[in-house]
Design an enzyme around this catalytic site. Sequence first.
Site, PDB file in Angstrom:
ATOM      1  N   ARG A 126      41.273  34.861  44.534  1.00  0.00           N
ATOM      2  CA  ARG A 126      42.501  35.250  43.814  1.00  0.00           C
ATOM      3  C   ARG A 126      43.709  35.227  44.743  1.00  0.00           C
ATOM      4  NH1 ARG A 126      41.146  40.821  41.444  1.00  0.00           N
ATOM      5  NH2 ARG A 126      43.236  40.828  40.564  1.00  0.00           N
ATOM      6  N   ARG A 141      53.086  33.682  36.334  1.00  0.00           N
ATOM      7  CA  ARG A 141      52.252  33.508  37.519  1.00  0.00           C
ATOM      8  C   ARG A 141      52.251  32.071  38.024  1.00  0.00           C
ATOM      9  NH1 ARG A 141      48.486  38.131  36.836  1.00  0.00           N
ATOM     10  NH2 ARG A 141      46.833  38.104  38.372  1.00  0.00           N
ATOM     11  N   ARG A 200      39.418  49.577  44.713  1.00  0.00           N
ATOM     12  CA  ARG A 200      40.011  49.874  43.402  1.00  0.00           C
ATOM     13  C   ARG A 200      38.926  49.972  42.329  1.00  0.00           C
ATOM     14  NH1 ARG A 200      45.220  46.643  41.194  1.00  0.00           N
ATOM     15  NH2 ARG A 200      43.862  44.961  40.525  1.00  0.00           N
ATOM     16  N   LYS A 254      51.746  46.392  41.419  1.00  0.00           N
ATOM     17  CA  LYS A 254      52.603  46.137  40.252  1.00  0.00           C
ATOM     18  C   LYS A 254      52.278  47.095  39.100  1.00  0.00           C
ATOM     19  CE  LYS A 254      51.290  41.794  39.733  1.00  0.00           C
ATOM     20  NZ  LYS A 254      50.279  41.659  40.791  1.00  0.00           N
ATOM     21  N   ARG A 263      35.905  45.940  38.872  1.00  0.00           N
ATOM     22  CA  ARG A 263      36.075  44.738  38.048  1.00  0.00           C
ATOM     23  C   ARG A 263      35.262  43.579  38.616  1.00  0.00           C
ATOM     24  NH1 ARG A 263      42.514  44.256  37.416  1.00  0.00           N
ATOM     25  NH2 ARG A 263      41.979  42.107  37.858  1.00  0.00           N
TER      26      ARG A 263
HETATM   27  P1  AMP Z   1      45.537  40.860  36.783  1.00  0.00           P
HETATM   28  O1  AMP Z   1      45.004  42.072  36.122  1.00  0.00           O
HETATM   29  O2  AMP Z   1      47.021  40.701  36.579  1.00  0.00           O
HETATM   30  O3  AMP Z   1      45.147  40.753  38.220  1.00  0.00           O
HETATM   31  O4  AMP Z   1      44.889  39.598  36.032  1.00  0.00           O
HETATM   32  C1  AMP Z   1      43.492  39.420  36.006  1.00  0.00           C
HETATM   33  C2  AMP Z   1      43.168  37.968  35.686  1.00  0.00           C
HETATM   34  O5  AMP Z   1      43.720  37.629  34.402  1.00  0.00           O
HETATM   35  C3  AMP Z   1      43.762  36.949  36.640  1.00  0.00           C
HETATM   36  O6  AMP Z   1      42.978  36.760  37.807  1.00  0.00           O
HETATM   37  C4  AMP Z   1      43.790  35.714  35.748  1.00  0.00           C
HETATM   38  O7  AMP Z   1      42.498  35.172  35.577  1.00  0.00           O
HETATM   39  C5  AMP Z   1      44.205  36.295  34.411  1.00  0.00           C
HETATM   40  N1  AMP Z   1      45.685  36.344  34.241  1.00  0.00           N
HETATM   41  C6  AMP Z   1      46.460  37.454  34.115  1.00  0.00           C
HETATM   42  N2  AMP Z   1      47.737  37.129  33.966  1.00  0.00           N
HETATM   43  C7  AMP Z   1      47.796  35.772  34.000  1.00  0.00           C
HETATM   44  C8  AMP Z   1      48.861  34.823  33.907  1.00  0.00           C
HETATM   45  N3  AMP Z   1      50.136  35.200  33.763  1.00  0.00           N
HETATM   46  N4  AMP Z   1      48.528  33.507  33.983  1.00  0.00           N
HETATM   47  C9  AMP Z   1      47.261  33.096  34.117  1.00  0.00           C
HETATM   48  N5  AMP Z   1      46.216  33.937  34.221  1.00  0.00           N
HETATM   49  C10 AMP Z   1      46.472  35.268  34.156  1.00  0.00           C
END
Ligand code: AMP
Length: 215
Positions: free
Chosen positions: A173, A88, A127, A13, A162
């Site tokens: 996740r 999400r 990554r 994404k 990360r």
């Molecule tokens: P990402 O970089 O999009 O994979 O997000 C990293 C982490 O941020 C996720 O594993 C969640 O803990 C949190 N996070 C990001 N976006 C959301 C969302 N829309 N709702 C809830 N948690 C989020």
Amino acid sequence: MKIILLGAPGSGKGTVAKLLVEKFSIPQISTGDILRGAVSAGTDIGKKAKEYMAKGDLVPDEIIMGIMEERLQKEDCQNGFILDGFPRTIPQAESLKKLLAKLGINLDLVVNLEVPEEEIIKRLTSRRTCSNAKCQAIYNVISMPPKQDGICDKCGNPIVQREDETAEAIKYRLETYQEKTAPLINFYEQEGFLETVEALSSKVVFDKIVEKTGK
Ligand code: AMP
């Protein structure tokens, strides 16, 4: 163009969003990037989100909706936006629907990036991300390494794995994605916005979006 990118962590994404930013000059709104920025700045939101994120759990919907309500009203969203990693959960999608109606904004497209799970695990474990919260450029030690080992090409800060991209956190996740986020595919199908793309490469997804939006 107002677009949502849906897909599991590691489905590409963020990379697709960056291609769209360049072509359409609209912002990428990544809740993950916003939250990591807040954690590194030590803000109240960052303090609340930190533990959830480290475990690979979702941050509570109220916190996310507070962030998004403010973000979508910023000047740079007037010509459109790319939502990356939001919504999400079904409650987030329902709240977003109400928020967009309130702001008089119509969505154009929701793209579901489909990638086999083995490929996702391979991508996520290799990554690396720039440690500079203002940059957060993404690399891949196999397919897209930085020019200088361990250093971000864009800003010169160290690139790191990360905390939520260890094998254990990734597994969690992906389970969270299946349970909480995958139901959004049905939600947006019923809303009539959904386009599913086999996301073998970010270019394939990008081309499909350009074709679909006719721009
Ligand atoms: P990402 O970089 O999009 O994979 O997000 C990293 C982490 O941020 C996720 O594993 C969640 O803990 C949190 N996070 C990001 N976006 C959301 C969302 N829309 N709702 C809830 N948690 C989020």
